[in-house]
Motif scaffolding. Structure first.
Motif, PDB file in Angstrom:
ATOM      1  N   ASN A   1       0.843  -1.187   0.000  1.00  0.00           N
ATOM      2  CA  ASN A   1       0.000   0.000   0.000  1.00  0.00           C
ATOM      3  C   ASN A   1       0.883   1.243   0.000  1.00  0.00           C
ATOM      4  OD1 ASN A   1       0.886   0.414   2.674  1.00  0.00           O
ATOM      5  ND2 ASN A   1      -0.777  -0.841   3.472  1.00  0.00           N
ATOM      6  N   ASN A   2       0.306   2.383   0.276  1.00  0.00           N
ATOM      7  CA  ASN A   2       1.070   3.642   0.256  1.00  0.00           C
ATOM      8  C   ASN A   2       2.165   3.674   1.311  1.00  0.00           C
ATOM      9  OD1 ASN A   2      -0.572   4.503  -1.797  1.00  0.00           O
ATOM     10  ND2 ASN A   2      -1.956   5.624  -0.453  1.00  0.00           N
ATOM     11  N   ASP A   3       1.994   2.937   2.397  1.00  0.00           N
ATOM     12  CA  ASP A   3       2.963   2.945   3.489  1.00  0.00           C
ATOM     13  C   ASP A   3       4.118   1.968   3.280  1.00  0.00           C
ATOM     14  OD1 ASP A   3       1.386   4.817   4.815  1.00  0.00           O
ATOM     15  OD2 ASP A   3       0.240   3.253   5.843  1.00  0.00           O
ATOM     16  N   SER A   4       3.960   1.002   2.390  1.00  0.00           N
ATOM     17  CA  SER A   4       4.971  -0.035   2.229  1.00  0.00           C
ATOM     18  C   SER A   4       5.041  -0.503   0.782  1.00  0.00           C
ATOM     19  CB  SER A   4       4.631  -1.229   3.127  1.00  0.00           C
ATOM     20  OG  SER A   4       5.522  -2.292   2.883  1.00  0.00           O
ATOM     21  N   GLU A   5       6.242  -0.810   0.347  1.00  0.00           N
ATOM     22  CA  GLU A   5       6.416  -1.369  -0.993  1.00  0.00           C
ATOM     23  C   GLU A   5       6.529  -2.889  -0.950  1.00  0.00           C
ATOM     24  OE1 GLU A   5      10.530  -0.533  -2.552  1.00  0.00           O
ATOM     25  OE2 GLU A   5      10.579   0.757  -0.783  1.00  0.00           O
TER      26      GLU A   5
END
Length: 119
Positions: A48-52
């Protein structure tokens, strides 16, 4: 006629050698990640936006954490993954080409839970 017979034998030999190569099974979730025996998917978390990182949790029934981590590392090495961090039996980090995976193992009664984060 002798040349044709020799070519046929050579073709059969090469075909046999190729078919006897690695029969590695890969996870459905990560087509490049080898599967360990009896490894069953529990859940997947997409990046998600917090983690790749994508994360998958697997369960291996009736297993021992130390044996699973040793065995899985051997499976990974046979598929040309390289261990970059070794904190067995709890955690290893491996890489192959552009892929990087962190594998954490937890003992839950008679089962082992593997949490695998892939970048």
């Amino acid at each position: 006629m002798k040349k044709i017979f020799t070519l046929i034998i050579m073709f059969l030999l090469v075909t046999t050698i190729i078919s006897c190569g690695s029969n590695t099974d890969y996870t459905k979730e990560f087509s490049y990640l080898p599967k360990y025996e009896n490894m069953e998917l529990e859940k997947v978390i997409e990046p998600n936006n917090d983690s790749e990182y994508s994360t998958a949790t697997y369960i291996i029934s009736d297993a021992n954490r130390e044996a699973v981590m040793e065995g899985y590392e051997k499976v990974l090495h046979s598929d040309n993954w390289k261990t970059t961090y070794d904190n067995k039996p709890n955690l290893i980090t491996v890489e192959k080409e552009e892929h990087e995976a962190t594998i954490m193992a937890y003992q839950e009664e008679n089962n082992v839970k593997l949490a695998i984060a892939i970048k």
